[in-house]
Motif scaffolding. Structure first.
Motif, PDB file in Angstrom:
ATOM      1  N   UNK A 293      54.473  49.112 -20.479  1.00 30.08           N
ATOM      2  CA  UNK A 293      55.203  47.855 -20.877  1.00 30.08           C
ATOM      3  C   UNK A 293      56.142  47.781 -21.538  1.00 30.08           C
ATOM      4  N   UNK A 294      56.301  48.759 -22.762  1.00 24.44           N
ATOM      5  CA  UNK A 294      57.447  48.632 -23.659  1.00 24.44           C
ATOM      6  C   UNK A 294      58.540  49.299 -22.957  1.00 24.44           C
ATOM      7  N   UNK A 295      58.464  50.340 -22.213  1.00 27.91           N
ATOM      8  CA  UNK A 295      59.496  50.829 -21.481  1.00 27.91           C
ATOM      9  C   UNK A 295      60.195  50.461 -20.175  1.00 27.91           C
ATOM     10  N   UNK A 296      59.322  49.345 -19.630  1.00 24.02           N
ATOM     11  CA  UNK A 296      59.618  48.985 -18.337  1.00 24.02           C
ATOM     12  C   UNK A 296      59.614  49.958 -17.384  1.00 24.02           C
ATOM     13  N   UNK A 297      58.733  50.963 -17.458  1.00 18.99           N
ATOM     14  CA  UNK A 297      58.525  51.890 -16.432  1.00 18.99           C
ATOM     15  C   UNK A 297      58.194  51.335 -14.981  1.00 18.99           C
ATOM     16  N   UNK A 298      58.736  50.937 -14.356  1.00 15.32           N
ATOM     17  CA  UNK A 298      58.570  50.530 -12.990  1.00 15.32           C
ATOM     18  C   UNK A 298      57.758  51.382 -12.086  1.00 15.32           C
ATOM     19  N   UNK A 299      58.201  52.633 -12.077  1.00  9.54           N
ATOM     20  CA  UNK A 299      57.501  53.718 -11.236  1.00  9.54           C
ATOM     21  C   UNK A 299      56.050  54.131 -11.477  1.00  9.54           C
ATOM     22  N   UNK A 300      55.568  53.208 -12.512  1.00  9.36           N
ATOM     23  CA  UNK A 300      54.143  53.362 -12.935  1.00  9.36           C
ATOM     24  C   UNK A 300      53.365  52.298 -12.759  1.00  9.36           C
TER      25      UNK A 300
END
Length: 835
Positions: free
Chosen positions: A521-528
């Motif tokens: 959520x905080x890192x906006x890690x779309x691949x996860x």
């Protein structure tokens, strides 16, 4: 420096206990004992201690100017000029006459005198005592009515010596309390009492109360808060002030934005780079700026080169950290055995420096007031960072690594760990030294997340940290795994996706996976986001895990994931826990859930054990704001139906027992709908919503929202008419049986508050309804209301012919009218009627 009126606050500097500034921010200024300028102006002797860049001089100048505008005698003067020339000569020519006028003509007029900068006077070898002696001489008999304010950098104020000088040369006495005279019998007995009890007895008529000096008030400025930063940024024409202030907080830079001068430094960085750097870069930037004297013409600039100032600050920081202390003795202060002994004397640390060099360092903005005669680093994080810099300097200059290692690392109860007091310094040192970084990861990986700058860690170190954390947490070797929002935001980056997936496989404990989803959520890690999708629809998963998963999907703007969550919600209505309902509704409405879906969620959301609102009830106002204009009437009607649905709470409180908490949150919605309806006719849904709010268990006299609604209703005759008859119909449906028929206005009664208030402006529609309402009972009510209103304005006799004509041939109405006229109705009955 630019002056902006920031409504600054102050706090008293204690003798041996530093003020807790968090109390004021959380519980309010008065609770924390904070003062504002209005409070200070009531005191007659005040010293303001503040570090460089705090804006103390500008505050003094502005207060003097403000008082002059108000027609009061107020004067600003530099103590250095006062010592050289005397007070009158040190004044600006434009105010000399005002000072003479105050001295000569108005013996009872108060005056406010702002004497600025003891520190600058001392730098130029000027005596505070001489300056105050000249000042007192020129005030002469006006000393008692003079309010005197003195400013100084904390490093230059000698608390005992300077306090004694002020009290001796500018004494001011407390106002004596009126004595309580003894009666004659008490006076006879008074000599019997011991002298030691004298303080407890009242004064006799021939005694004078003891005179006491009024205490000198010593204060410091409260750091700027978010609102003040925004005001200053806007006034200083900083680009995108809102973004600027939000970026300060998001990047953890509040400690470097507590003073106006600090904000200007950050603004220069912002203008140069259009962003802030990572915390490590900004901390270094802040140290450099605070060790540089803003006033290039100060005499002590030549006493201390910049490099030496940096080395000295590092040595002092390390000494404090290793000694588990945070305070230093201010230079020039005499020892005071009444104070605690944990303050370190800079002389013992910088014993190879001259007095001039130590004093020049302690005057820099990197230090702040602490307690009487003490200073501290402006922020604890600065001390921790400089301690790490000192350690790193030792290593660079050949100090054996084992010497530093033995200071930082330890073994407790056969567990390899870090010395607790050095966690923060070690985290910063990890940025300079990879071997120490690796050892911290092996022993206490979360130290690097909680302290220092997690963003600046290399990717390899971050991955190693995350996997070590996963493994140790899985076997229960991590006792305290709490991580704050900012630490996760700083640590999380999209290139951590592979490590997150590995950690997910290593550790399936829900509390650990929550942290991984927070990283997504905080890192906006779309691949996860696939991990979040699986979690959000897993009905066996922990509620909080599913909430964080949904927030991660939203943050990553995963439209497919949100659609999948919405499909699950629609199929699981009735099974969704009360905790999940508000989060799913808030995130998915209105783009993925319709108004009907939302109403179904509300309908089936579990009822709490008491009468308190459900969590979803408390967010209904926010959901209303998001609702598209075209669907608002549908939402109004649906909310009203839920609120008025049976079974009721009680026989008399005719609000839905299931949705009673929802009604408590409907008043703002109704008020917003009424305010924005314009000339449109009031809808059935809004009328029913108003009926529900009328019947809620909320006292109208204490509820501003309901008062506002009542005002809007009574100003609109059409709305009054609709709501009036709706209330009549509801009472008939739910209370009337047999011959107990409703036929009088005073019988329109229910548990709650009535919004309508009939008056002369309602006569037109009441006359219409007297003629046209199909039910005879309605016509009876209309007739009763008309008679009450006409009687209250003294117009009944004039309108009687019209009334008789309208009811001619209607036996029941004619009978009612005769009853009202014999005896004439007075209008004093309980009835919601306005004259």
């Amino acid at each position: 420096m630019l002056f902006v009126d920031l409504k600054r606050n102050f706090v008293t500097i204690g003798k041996d206990e530093e003020a807790n500034l968090d109390i004021g921010q959380t519980w309010g200024h008065k609770t924390a004992g904070w003062l504002n300028w209005s409070d200070l102006l009531d005191h007659r002797r005040v010293v303001l201690l503040a570090e460089a860049s705090s804006g103390k001089t500008e505050e003094f100048r502005n207060q003097a100017q403000t008082l002059v505008v108000q027609g009061k005698a107020a004067f600003f003067v530099r103590i250095e000029d006062l010592a050289d020339d005397g007070f009158e000569a040190a004044l600006e020519p434009s105010v000399v006459d005002a000072f003479k006028h105050w001295c000569d003509d108005h013996a009872d007029e108060k005056g406010w005198f702002f004497l600025d900068s003891v520190d600058e006077a001392r730098l130029n070898h000027k005596s505070l005592e001489k300056a105050l002696r000249c000042f007192a001489r020129e005030l002469h008999r006006g000393v008692e009515r003079a309010h005197v304010y003195i400013s100084c950098r904390v490093s230059d104020w000698k608390c005992c010596e300077d306090r004694a000088v002020v009290e001796r040369l500018l004494p001011v006495w407390e106002k004596a309390a009126q004595p309580e005279y003894l009666d004659e019998d008490a006076a006879l007995l008074d000599p019997i009492f011991d002298k030691k009890h004298g303080a407890n007895r009242a004064y006799t008529s021939n005694e004078e109360p003891e005179r006491k000096l009024e205490a000198l008030l010593v204060v410091q400025l409260i750091p700027l808060n978010t609102e003040q930063r925004y005001v200053f940024a806007a006034a200083a024409e900083i680009d995108r002030p809102k973004d600027f202030v939000e970026a300060i907080e998001l990047n953890g830079l509040e400690a470097y934005a507590e003073r106006p001068g600090d904000l200007l430094d950050l603004a220069e960085y912002w203008k140069s780079y259009n962003r802030f750097g990572n915390l490590a870069d900004m901390t270094e930037h802040g140290v450099v700026m605070k060790l540089a004297e803003r006033d290039k013409f100060r005499p002590d600039n030549r006493d201390l080169p910049t490099d030496k100032a940096r080395h000295g600050a590092e040595r002092l920081a390390a000494a404090l950290t290793l000694a588990k202390s945070f305070t230093l003795r201010a230079p020039g202060h005499e020892p005071d055995p009444s104070l605690a002994t944990d303050a370190i004397d800079p002389i013992t640390v910088l014993d190879d420096w001259t007095d001039a060099e130590r004093n020049a360092l302690m005057r820099q903005g990197i230090f702040s007031p602490s307690t009487y005669g003490r200073v501290r680093f402006h922020h604890r994080g600065t001390q921790e960072y400089l301690t790490a810099c000192w350690f790193n300097r030792l290593l660079q200059f050949g100090c054996p690594q084992t010497a530093v290692w033995d200071l930082i690392f330890t073994t407790l109860y056969d567990i390899e760990t870090l010395v607790p007091s050095l966690h923060a310094a070690a985290a910063w040192l990890a940025h300079f030294n990879s071997s120490i970084c690796n050892e911290i990861i092996r022993r206490e990986p979360l130290v690097l997340l909680r302290y220092g700058d997690p963003r600046s860690l290399p990717l390899e170190g971050k991955e190693q940290l995350l996997l070590t954390y996963a493994s140790r947490h899985a076997v229960g070797e991590i006792s305290n795994d709490s991580l704050d929002h900012r630490s996760l935001w700083m640590f999380a980056t999209p290139d951590l996706s592979d490590a997150i997936r590995q950690a997910w496989s290593i550790n399936d404990r829900y509390d650990f996976r929550i942290d991984l989803l927070r990283l997504v959520r905080e890192g906006v890690i779309r691949s996860c986001t696939d991990l979040a999708r699986e979690s959000v629809i897993d009905e066996k998963a922990n509620d909080y895990l599913r909430i964080v998963a949904l927030e991660a999907i939203e943050a990553c703007r995963d439209i497919q994931g949100l659609a999948a969550a919405a499909r699950w919600v629609k199929g699981a209505i009735g099974r969704i826990s009360a905790r999940l309902c508000p989060y799913f509704a808030s995130i998915l409405f209105p783009f993925h859930l319709t108004v009907n879906d939302l109403l179904e969620i509300l309908k089936h959301s579990p009822k709490p054990n008491n009468d308190s609102p459900r969590e979803i009830d408390n967010v209904i106002g926010e959901l209303w704001k998001r609702c598209p204009e075209a669907n608002r009437e549908q939402l109004l009607a649906g909310l009203a139906d839920l609120a008025l649905s049976q079974p009721f709470k009680t026989e008399y409180i005719r609000i839905s027992a299931q949705h009673y908490g929802l009604v408590e949150n409907l008043a703002p919605i109704a008020r917003d709908a009424l305010t924005n309806q314009g000339d449109a006719k009031v809808s059935d849904g809004l009328i029913r919503l108003l009926m529900a709010i009328e019947r809620a268990d909320r006292n109208l006299s204490r509820d501003e929202e309901k008062i506002g609604i009542k005002d809007l209703v009574t100003q609109n005759p059409y709305l009054q008419r609709r709501l009036f008859w709706a209330d009549v119909e509801e009472i008939r449906q739910n209370t009337e049986t047999g011959e107990n028929r409703l036929s009088r206005v005073c019988e329109i009664f229910f548990y709650g508050d009535i919004f309508w208030q009939l008056g002369p402006s309602d006569l037109n529609w009441l006359f219409e309804d007297l003629s046209e309402r199909p039910l005879e009972a309605d016509k009876q009510i209309a007739l009763n209301a008309i008679v009450l209103i006409l009687t209250s304005i003294g117009a009944l006799q004039d309108e009687l012919p019209r009334l008789r004509l309208l009811i001619a041939g209607k036996v029941m109405l004619e009978k009612d009218l005769e009853e009202y006229l014999t005896p004439p109705i007075t209008g004093n009955h309980y009835c919601p009627v306005n004259s």
